[in-house]
Motif scaffolding. Sequence first.
Motif, PDB file in Angstrom:
ATOM      1  N   GLU A 159     151.513 -95.328  16.410  1.00 37.58           N
ATOM      2  CA  GLU A 159     150.709 -96.409  15.832  1.00 37.58           C
ATOM      3  C   GLU A 159     150.372 -96.120  14.373  1.00 37.58           C
ATOM      4  OE1 GLU A 159     147.425 -98.106  18.401  1.00 37.58           O
ATOM      5  OE2 GLU A 159     147.982 -96.303  19.536  1.00 37.58           O
ATOM      6  N   PHE A 160     149.927 -94.897  14.104  1.00 37.65           N
ATOM      7  CA  PHE A 160     149.578 -94.537  12.726  1.00 37.65           C
ATOM      8  C   PHE A 160     150.796 -94.650  11.816  1.00 37.65           C
ATOM      9  CE2 PHE A 160     146.360 -91.947  15.128  1.00 37.65           C
ATOM     10  CZ  PHE A 160     145.259 -92.674  14.715  1.00 37.65           C
ATOM     11  N   GLU A 161     151.934 -94.193  12.308  1.00 38.51           N
ATOM     12  CA  GLU A 161     153.150 -94.280  11.504  1.00 38.51           C
ATOM     13  C   GLU A 161     153.526 -95.737  11.257  1.00 38.51           C
ATOM     14  OE1 GLU A 161     157.645 -92.351  11.368  1.00 38.51           O
ATOM     15  OE2 GLU A 161     156.560 -92.434  13.282  1.00 38.51           O
ATOM     16  N   GLY A 162     153.419 -96.569  12.299  1.00 39.41           N
ATOM     17  CA  GLY A 162     153.723 -97.984  12.143  1.00 39.41           C
ATOM     18  C   GLY A 162     152.821 -98.650  11.118  1.00 39.41           C
ATOM     19  N   PHE A 163     151.538 -98.300  11.152  1.00 39.47           N
ATOM     20  CA  PHE A 163     150.609 -98.883  10.176  1.00 39.47           C
ATOM     21  C   PHE A 163     150.948 -98.448   8.761  1.00 39.47           C
ATOM     22  CE2 PHE A 163     146.842 -97.777   7.598  1.00 39.47           C
ATOM     23  CZ  PHE A 163     146.541 -99.058   7.150  1.00 39.47           C
ATOM     24  N   LEU A 164     151.212 -97.162   8.559  1.00 43.07           N
ATOM     25  CA  LEU A 164     151.468 -96.660   7.213  1.00 43.07           C
ATOM     26  C   LEU A 164     152.774 -97.215   6.646  1.00 43.07           C
ATOM     27  CD1 LEU A 164     150.250 -92.970   7.623  1.00 43.07           C
ATOM     28  CD2 LEU A 164     149.097 -94.837   6.416  1.00 43.07           C
ATOM     29  N   ILE A 165     153.774 -97.403   7.487  1.00 41.59           N
ATOM     30  CA  ILE A 165     155.011 -98.058   7.035  1.00 41.59           C
ATOM     31  C   ILE A 165     154.717 -99.486   6.625  1.00 41.59           C
ATOM     32  CG2 ILE A 165     157.258 -98.921   7.802  1.00 41.59           C
ATOM     33  CD1 ILE A 165     157.497 -96.386   9.533  1.00 41.59           C
ATOM     34  N   TRP A 166     153.950-100.197   7.474  1.00 39.76           N
ATOM     35  CA  TRP A 166     153.576-101.585   7.153  1.00 39.76           C
ATOM     36  C   TRP A 166     152.771-101.646   5.861  1.00 39.76           C
ATOM     37  CZ3 TRP A 166     148.663-103.546   6.538  1.00 39.76           C
ATOM     38  CH2 TRP A 166     148.566-104.923   6.366  1.00 39.76           C
ATOM     39  N   LEU A 167     151.831-100.693   5.674  1.00 38.75           N
ATOM     40  CA  LEU A 167     150.990-100.702   4.484  1.00 38.75           C
ATOM     41  C   LEU A 167     151.830-100.488   3.225  1.00 38.75           C
ATOM     42  CD1 LEU A 167     148.107-100.846   3.349  1.00 38.75           C
ATOM     43  CD2 LEU A 167     147.931 -98.374   3.678  1.00 38.75           C
ATOM     44  N   ALA A 168     152.767 -99.550   3.276  1.00 34.30           N
ATOM     45  CA  ALA A 168     153.635 -99.311   2.119  1.00 34.30           C
ATOM     46  C   ALA A 168     154.462-100.548   1.801  1.00 34.30           C
ATOM     47  CB  ALA A 168     154.547 -98.110   2.391  1.00 34.30           C
ATOM     48  N   GLU A 169     154.959-101.222   2.833  1.00 34.22           N
ATOM     49  CA  GLU A 169     155.736-102.445   2.621  1.00 34.22           C
ATOM     50  C   GLU A 169     154.870-103.565   2.055  1.00 34.22           C
ATOM     51  OE1 GLU A 169     157.301-103.106   6.508  1.00 34.22           O
ATOM     52  OE2 GLU A 169     159.014-101.731   6.231  1.00 34.22           O
ATOM     53  N   THR A 170     153.630-103.654   2.521  1.00 30.69           N
ATOM     54  CA  THR A 170     152.698-104.688   2.027  1.00 30.69           C
ATOM     55  C   THR A 170     152.366-104.443   0.564  1.00 30.69           C
ATOM     56  OG1 THR A 170     151.760-104.960   4.247  1.00 30.69           O
ATOM     57  CG2 THR A 170     150.426-105.736   2.395  1.00 30.69           C
ATOM     58  N   ILE A 171     152.175-103.185   0.185  1.00 23.64           N
ATOM     59  CA  ILE A 171     151.893-102.844  -1.209  1.00 23.64           C
ATOM     60  C   ILE A 171     153.036-103.301  -2.107  1.00 23.64           C
ATOM     61  CG2 ILE A 171     151.733-100.876  -2.798  1.00 23.64           C
ATOM     62  CD1 ILE A 171     150.088 -99.461  -0.577  1.00 23.64           C
ATOM     63  N   GLN A 172     154.262-103.053  -1.667  1.00 23.22           N
ATOM     64  CA  GLN A 172     155.427-103.444  -2.453  1.00 23.22           C
ATOM     65  C   GLN A 172     155.592-104.960  -2.479  1.00 23.22           C
ATOM     66  OE1 GLN A 172     157.124-101.190  -4.128  1.00 23.22           O
ATOM     67  NE2 GLN A 172     158.599-102.616  -5.033  1.00 23.22           N
ATOM     68  N   LYS A 173     155.455-105.594  -1.336  1.00 25.53           N
ATOM     69  CA  LYS A 173     155.632-107.044  -1.220  1.00 25.53           C
ATOM     70  C   LYS A 173     154.615-107.807  -2.052  1.00 25.53           C
ATOM     71  CE  LYS A 173     155.360-110.747   2.243  1.00 25.53           C
ATOM     72  NZ  LYS A 173     155.104-111.023   3.683  1.00 25.53           N
ATOM     73  N   ASN A 174     153.363-107.344  -2.069  1.00 29.10           N
ATOM     74  CA  ASN A 174     152.293-108.053  -2.772  1.00 29.10           C
ATOM     75  C   ASN A 174     152.082-107.553  -4.197  1.00 29.10           C
ATOM     76  OD1 ASN A 174     152.053-108.923  -0.110  1.00 29.10           O
ATOM     77  ND2 ASN A 174     149.842-109.141  -0.223  1.00 29.10           N
ATOM     78  N   SER A 175     152.942-106.655  -4.647  1.00 30.07           N
ATOM     79  CA  SER A 175     152.860-106.109  -6.009  1.00 30.07           C
ATOM     80  C   SER A 175     151.466-105.545  -6.292  1.00 30.07           C
ATOM     81  CB  SER A 175     153.210-107.192  -7.038  1.00 30.07           C
ATOM     82  OG  SER A 175     154.513-107.689  -6.829  1.00 30.07           O
ATOM     83  N   ILE A 176     150.995-104.702  -5.383  1.00 28.01           N
ATOM     84  CA  ILE A 176     149.683-104.081  -5.535  1.00 28.01           C
ATOM     85  C   ILE A 176     149.743-103.022  -6.646  1.00 28.01           C
ATOM     86  CG2 ILE A 176     147.916-102.682  -4.383  1.00 28.01           C
ATOM     87  CD1 ILE A 176     148.098-105.589  -3.370  1.00 28.01           C
ATOM     88  N   ASP A 177     148.742-103.034  -7.515  1.00 27.24           N
ATOM     89  CA  ASP A 177     148.688-102.080  -8.622  1.00 27.24           C
ATOM     90  C   ASP A 177     147.910-100.811  -8.273  1.00 27.24           C
ATOM     91  OD1 ASP A 177     150.017-103.846 -10.562  1.00 27.24           O
ATOM     92  OD2 ASP A 177     148.209-105.065 -10.362  1.00 27.24           O
ATOM     93  N   VAL A 178     146.827-100.966  -7.507  1.00 25.66           N
ATOM     94  CA  VAL A 178     145.967 -99.822  -7.170  1.00 25.66           C
ATOM     95  C   VAL A 178     145.600 -99.888  -5.692  1.00 25.66           C
ATOM     96  CG1 VAL A 178     143.794 -98.622  -7.630  1.00 25.66           C
ATOM     97  CG2 VAL A 178     144.995 -99.771  -9.511  1.00 25.66           C
TER      98      VAL A 178
END
Length: 418
Positions: free
Chosen positions: A23-42
């Motif tokens: 579960e933790f791995e799934g969340f962290l993969i999703w979070l990294a993808e969300t950061i890239q998809k949404n062009s997060i700066d910080v």
Amino acid sequence: MKILHTSDWHIGRTLYGRKRYEEFEGFLIWLAETIQKNSIDVLVVAGDVFDTSAPSNRAQELYYRFLCRVAASSCRHVVVVAGNHDSPSFLNAPRELLKALDVHVVGSMSTSPEDDVLVLCDEQDAPELIVCAVPYLRDRDIRVAEAGESVEDKERKLMDGIRTHYAAVATLAEQKREELGVDIPIVATGHLFTAGGQTIDGDGVRDLYVGSLAHVTAGIFPASFDYVALGHLHVPQKVNGSETIRYSGSPLPMGFGEAKQQKSVCQVVFDQAQGHSKTESVQLIDVPVFQKLERIKGDWDGISRRILDLSIMDSPNGSGVWLEVIYEGEEVIGDLRERLESAISDTQVEILRIKNNRVIDRVLGRIHEEETLDDLNVNDVFERCLAVHCVPEDQRPELLRAYQETVSSLYEDDVKAE
């Protein structure tokens, strides 16, 4: 500029003996993808990265692999502060190395508040954000204990210490912004319990301080903060209705009480208008379910019907469903576990916990509802001990407070520090 606010990952946490690394791995993969998809700066992580002060090797691997992935993305900075579950020295140990990846770690309150006020720059090395990176403020950091002081004195000192620290970093942040000559946003972090904060039974959130527990009000945060990213409470929520003072909540349900809660992270957008004024918007981004949890309560017919429904439903990643079953029917069922095991055979349903309230009430005849020690917290156990040993009622409050202080000091000991 876009900021993503998250907290309370609790990497390494188990649920009734079951490990949850997938579960933790799934969340962290999703979070990294969300950061890239949404062009997060910080990215801002407001505490409780790990569930314990001595995380396992696998928990550490997930954390560092995620940081490396984010460092290679479009995200320019990551700010991580420690929570009450984290070891300050453990988080701080690689901070100089991580700084080379633009990952800024603050494990404990610095002796100089200026060290915790970070000026973050864009690709052109122009200042774009100031972060007052305030971690969990430990009792010993903000209060000097004195012999003979009352509980009220301790509570007042705690509140004064928290207020003073936030005022100090806010003043420094304003000074830095003035020196830079650019009107950039100021974001603060915190890992604490606010007055009126919403919790859920069984979520694992423990009170941080003894007495009033230092439930701070929104007024403790200076007006110069454009956004306050908080951690500790697992329910996503605003503080005193403020759009800009928020708990992101935990990204995974920490217990069955959170099973129906929609988890999320907070995306904060700052727009520079005409070089000086700034407007902002806060949007919640829903976190997917990586392991379905469900609490079933009722009589046998209701429980068995729900198990049948769940056995034919699709579950995330084909991982099946984890159940907590609470039997509340009128009939006394002595073989409840055997019936349940039969009901889930050849299905992807797994029962992690069974609570037979009818047996407890009618057969055991206990005064309290609790069936096992797992259902009691440390204060409950101590109060039971006081009752068993017939300690006079008028002596119990002071003994309980002394016990809470001892337990609190144990929680705050940094096992990784020399």
